[in-house]
Enzyme design. Sequence first.
Site, PDB file in Angstrom:
ATOM      1  N   ASP A 167     -23.854 -44.635  61.320  1.00 27.78           N
ATOM      2  CA  ASP A 167     -24.952 -43.836  61.862  1.00 27.78           C
ATOM      3  C   ASP A 167     -24.739 -43.407  63.312  1.00 27.78           C
ATOM      4  OD1 ASP A 167     -25.348 -46.109  63.330  1.00 27.78           O
ATOM      5  OD2 ASP A 167     -27.358 -46.525  62.606  1.00 27.78           O
TER       6      ASP A 167
ATOM      7  N   TYR B 164     -18.480 -45.438  71.308  1.00 27.89           N
ATOM      8  CA  TYR B 164     -17.726 -46.687  71.153  1.00 27.89           C
ATOM      9  C   TYR B 164     -16.374 -46.664  71.865  1.00 27.89           C
ATOM     10  CZ  TYR B 164     -20.898 -49.214  68.123  1.00 27.89           C
ATOM     11  OH  TYR B 164     -21.978 -49.912  67.648  1.00 27.89           O
TER      12      TYR B 164
HETATM   13  P1  NAD Z   1     -28.758 -59.125  59.268  1.00 26.73           P
HETATM   14  O1  NAD Z   1     -27.988 -60.385  59.518  1.00 26.73           O
HETATM   15  O2  NAD Z   1     -30.174 -59.045  59.681  1.00 26.73           O
HETATM   16  O3  NAD Z   1     -28.715 -58.823  57.699  1.00 26.73           O
HETATM   17  C1  NAD Z   1     -27.610 -59.012  56.888  1.00 26.73           C
HETATM   18  C2  NAD Z   1     -28.022 -59.696  55.589  1.00 26.73           C
HETATM   19  O4  NAD Z   1     -26.838 -59.823  54.776  1.00 26.73           O
HETATM   20  C3  NAD Z   1     -28.570 -61.115  55.773  1.00 26.73           C
HETATM   21  O5  NAD Z   1     -29.833 -61.229  55.162  1.00 26.73           O
HETATM   22  C4  NAD Z   1     -27.528 -61.996  55.084  1.00 26.73           C
HETATM   23  O6  NAD Z   1     -28.081 -63.124  54.468  1.00 26.73           O
HETATM   24  C5  NAD Z   1     -26.922 -61.041  54.083  1.00 26.73           C
HETATM   25  N1  NAD Z   1     -25.592 -61.427  53.608  1.00 26.73           N
HETATM   26  C6  NAD Z   1     -24.572 -61.933  54.326  1.00 26.73           C
HETATM   27  N2  NAD Z   1     -23.497 -62.128  53.546  1.00 26.73           N
HETATM   28  C7  NAD Z   1     -23.844 -61.720  52.297  1.00 26.73           C
HETATM   29  C8  NAD Z   1     -23.154 -61.677  51.056  1.00 26.73           C
HETATM   30  N3  NAD Z   1     -21.872 -62.078  50.956  1.00 26.73           N
HETATM   31  N4  NAD Z   1     -23.815 -61.209  49.978  1.00 26.73           N
HETATM   32  C9  NAD Z   1     -25.096 -60.807  50.072  1.00 26.73           C
HETATM   33  N5  NAD Z   1     -25.792 -60.823  51.223  1.00 26.73           N
HETATM   34  C10 NAD Z   1     -25.179 -61.282  52.323  1.00 26.73           C
HETATM   35  O7  NAD Z   1     -27.907 -57.954  59.926  1.00 26.73           O
HETATM   36  P2  NAD Z   1     -28.349 -56.527  60.477  1.00 26.73           P
HETATM   37  O8  NAD Z   1     -28.272 -56.534  61.948  1.00 26.73           O
HETATM   38  O9  NAD Z   1     -29.605 -56.098  59.848  1.00 26.73           O
HETATM   39  O10 NAD Z   1     -27.148 -55.607  59.993  1.00 26.73           O
HETATM   40  C11 NAD Z   1     -26.763 -55.521  58.632  1.00 26.73           C
HETATM   41  C12 NAD Z   1     -25.445 -54.817  58.508  1.00 26.73           C
HETATM   42  O11 NAD Z   1     -25.582 -53.419  58.730  1.00 26.73           O
HETATM   43  C13 NAD Z   1     -24.378 -55.271  59.508  1.00 26.73           C
HETATM   44  O12 NAD Z   1     -23.124 -55.285  58.873  1.00 26.73           O
HETATM   45  C14 NAD Z   1     -24.413 -54.199  60.555  1.00 26.73           C
HETATM   46  O13 NAD Z   1     -23.221 -54.155  61.296  1.00 26.73           O
HETATM   47  C15 NAD Z   1     -24.583 -53.005  59.649  1.00 26.73           C
HETATM   48  N6  NAD Z   1     -24.976 -51.745  60.293  1.00 26.73           N
HETATM   49  C16 NAD Z   1     -24.097 -50.727  60.190  1.00 26.73           C
HETATM   50  C17 NAD Z   1     -24.386 -49.508  60.730  1.00 26.73           C
HETATM   51  C18 NAD Z   1     -23.341 -48.452  60.620  1.00 26.73           C
HETATM   52  O14 NAD Z   1     -23.296 -47.544  61.437  1.00 26.73           O
HETATM   53  N7  NAD Z   1     -22.437 -48.512  59.650  1.00 26.73           N
HETATM   54  C19 NAD Z   1     -25.607 -49.303  61.373  1.00 26.73           C
HETATM   55  C20 NAD Z   1     -26.502 -50.364  61.477  1.00 26.73           C
HETATM   56  C21 NAD Z   1     -26.169 -51.588  60.911  1.00 26.73           C
HETATM   57  C1  G6P Z   2     -24.741 -48.431  65.816  1.00 27.66           C
HETATM   58  C2  G6P Z   2     -23.446 -48.474  65.056  1.00 27.66           C
HETATM   59  C3  G6P Z   2     -23.451 -49.612  64.071  1.00 27.66           C
HETATM   60  C4  G6P Z   2     -23.726 -50.916  64.765  1.00 27.66           C
HETATM   61  C5  G6P Z   2     -25.019 -50.822  65.530  1.00 27.66           C
HETATM   62  C6  G6P Z   2     -25.195 -52.058  66.400  1.00 27.66           C
HETATM   63  O1  G6P Z   2     -25.790 -48.075  64.973  1.00 27.66           O
HETATM   64  O2  G6P Z   2     -23.170 -47.281  64.377  1.00 27.66           O
HETATM   65  O3  G6P Z   2     -22.224 -49.638  63.407  1.00 27.66           O
HETATM   66  O4  G6P Z   2     -23.810 -51.957  63.838  1.00 27.66           O
HETATM   67  O5  G6P Z   2     -25.025 -49.699  66.389  1.00 27.66           O
HETATM   68  O6  G6P Z   2     -26.500 -52.132  66.798  1.00 27.66           O
HETATM   69  P1  G6P Z   2     -27.156 -53.485  67.297  1.00 27.66           P
HETATM   70  O7  G6P Z   2     -28.515 -53.044  67.680  1.00 27.66           O
HETATM   71  O8  G6P Z   2     -27.130 -54.452  66.138  1.00 27.66           O
HETATM   72  O9  G6P Z   2     -26.321 -53.971  68.440  1.00 27.66           O
HETATM   73 MN    MN Z   3     -21.436 -47.632  62.956  1.00 30.00          MN
END
Ligand code: NAD
Ligand code: G6P
Ligand code: MN
Length: 446
Positions: free
Chosen positions: A172, A269
């Site tokens: 995102d 980044y």
């Molecule tokens: P979070 O820890 O609140 O949530 C992650 C959930 O995944 C937890 O509830 C955990 O229990 C669960 N989990 C962990 N391992 C698992 C498995 N093997 N199988 C099933 N469930 C499992 O984390 P968050 O801050 O809400 O972020 C979630 C994910 O989204 C992270 O990987 C974060 O980096 C990603 N994210 C990516 C983007 C992006 O740009 N691609 C943007 C925002 C968040």
């Molecule tokens: C952006 C990136 C994600 C990353 C997040 C971290 O959205 O694209 O890949 O996981 O920032 O945000 P946080 O609030 O968890 O530091």
């Molecule tokens: Mn990202």
Amino acid sequence: MTLKEQSILVAGGGSTFTPGIIMMLLDNLDKFPIRQIKFYDNDEARQKQIADACEILLKEKAPQITFLATCDPETAFTDIDFVMAHIRVGKYAMREKDEKIPLKYGVIGQETCGPGGIAYGMRSIGGVLQLVDYMEQYSPEAWMLNYSNPAAIVAEATRKLRPTSRIINICDMPVGIEHRMAEVLGMKRKDMSVRYYGLNHFGWWTDIRDQEGRDLMPKIKEHVAQHGYVTPQELKGSEGEEVEASWMHTYEKAREVYELDPTTLPNTYLKYYLYSQDEAAAANPDYTRANEVMDHREKMVFSECNRVTALGTAKGVTLEADDHASYIVDLARAIAYNTKERMLLIVPNNGALVNFDPTAMVEIPCIVGSNGPEPLVQGAIPRYQKGLMEQQVAVEKLVVEAWEEGSYQKLWQALTVSKIVPNARVAKQILDDLVAVNQAYWPELS
Ligand code: NAD
Ligand code: G6P
Ligand code: MN
């Protein structure tokens, strides 16, 4: 035409982002109708807090949607059209270690970049591959829209180890930055058409135009040269969505990142690679971003969910639709209804960047339809970007090889090649500390 109703699985139901995604899906039901939503997580207690509140929310706002939350893979993955995956293997406790261990050696610790991102990658690969395997077993026609991080390493792992799987890796950050550009221009993000290339969290815009084809880059550049990606509204200090200080620093720092190549506009980044010492010096080794997220977002989301559950109603709920995440609906819609939307996705290069490794996973514009993404050629890339990207893609590929082969040597090489790590000795010290705390998550290394 009536649109086919979809069945959605949110994998990582206990994520802090889950309520925002649900609110966003509810806001878009006219464009993306849903018959069923399921949550899957491997932490039942964590997921339950989010699920109980979302169940109330759904009952009140869209009672026609069936809902269930489960930790059982078969129940979760059966009869699904889209898996929206955002798991964090090791949760915030491990993110905190990823960030703090490198800082002990004066090296920046970051969720997805450098040693922290490598450690997280070693945990995520197995978790995401397991989700892919469940999807293929129980709903082989489904698509996984994965934003579990570190997306670059996860994408390389799925390309290499599950080459035929229907997984699309997304981020995102470009969308978030484009929202900021649109604010500078006083227009809507979707009225901008962009050319962009790079790796995930490692890319550049080369062209941005409006619907008449007019070049919007000069105006954005003028702003970025002075203020980075801090918006005019933020500069005025006017009210709006509150952005945390650490993110404001990132948006400001984009000004210095931009100076390296004023012919393009950078992803935020890149600051971790181009100014790693500045970032390390500015960090507090006792209180990193993981602490900030645990103290703010995690507390806020979970206490609000628990409040809704205790009251038994979502009236007056403060959870908001995750606006940036609306690109996930755009992507799902593009596949479900063949909309041919143009979107930035992480896909195999395959010649789209003609002078770059065809097997690298790159982030580029694609046209998305029911067959998935059709990447758009971005041509040859200049030496500056090519040099940086070759170094970084080597890191990502070495991590996946290290995971596959259980190779300590390759993981040490990966850390050493990372631009963020000063030398091989420091790489080894950091690696040994990371190995010690990741026993439960990494394959055994020898
Ligand atoms: P979070 O820890 O609140 O949530 C992650 C959930 O995944 C937890 O509830 C955990 O229990 C669960 N989990 C962990 N391992 C698992 C498995 N093997 N199988 C099933 N469930 C499992 O984390 P968050 O801050 O809400 O972020 C979630 C994910 O989204 C992270 O990987 C974060 O980096 C990603 N994210 C990516 C983007 C992006 O740009 N691609 C943007 C925002 C968040
Ligand atoms: C952006 C990136 C994600 C990353 C997040 C971290 O959205 O694209 O890949 O996981 O920032 O945000 P946080 O609030 O968890 O530091
Ligand atoms: Mn990202």
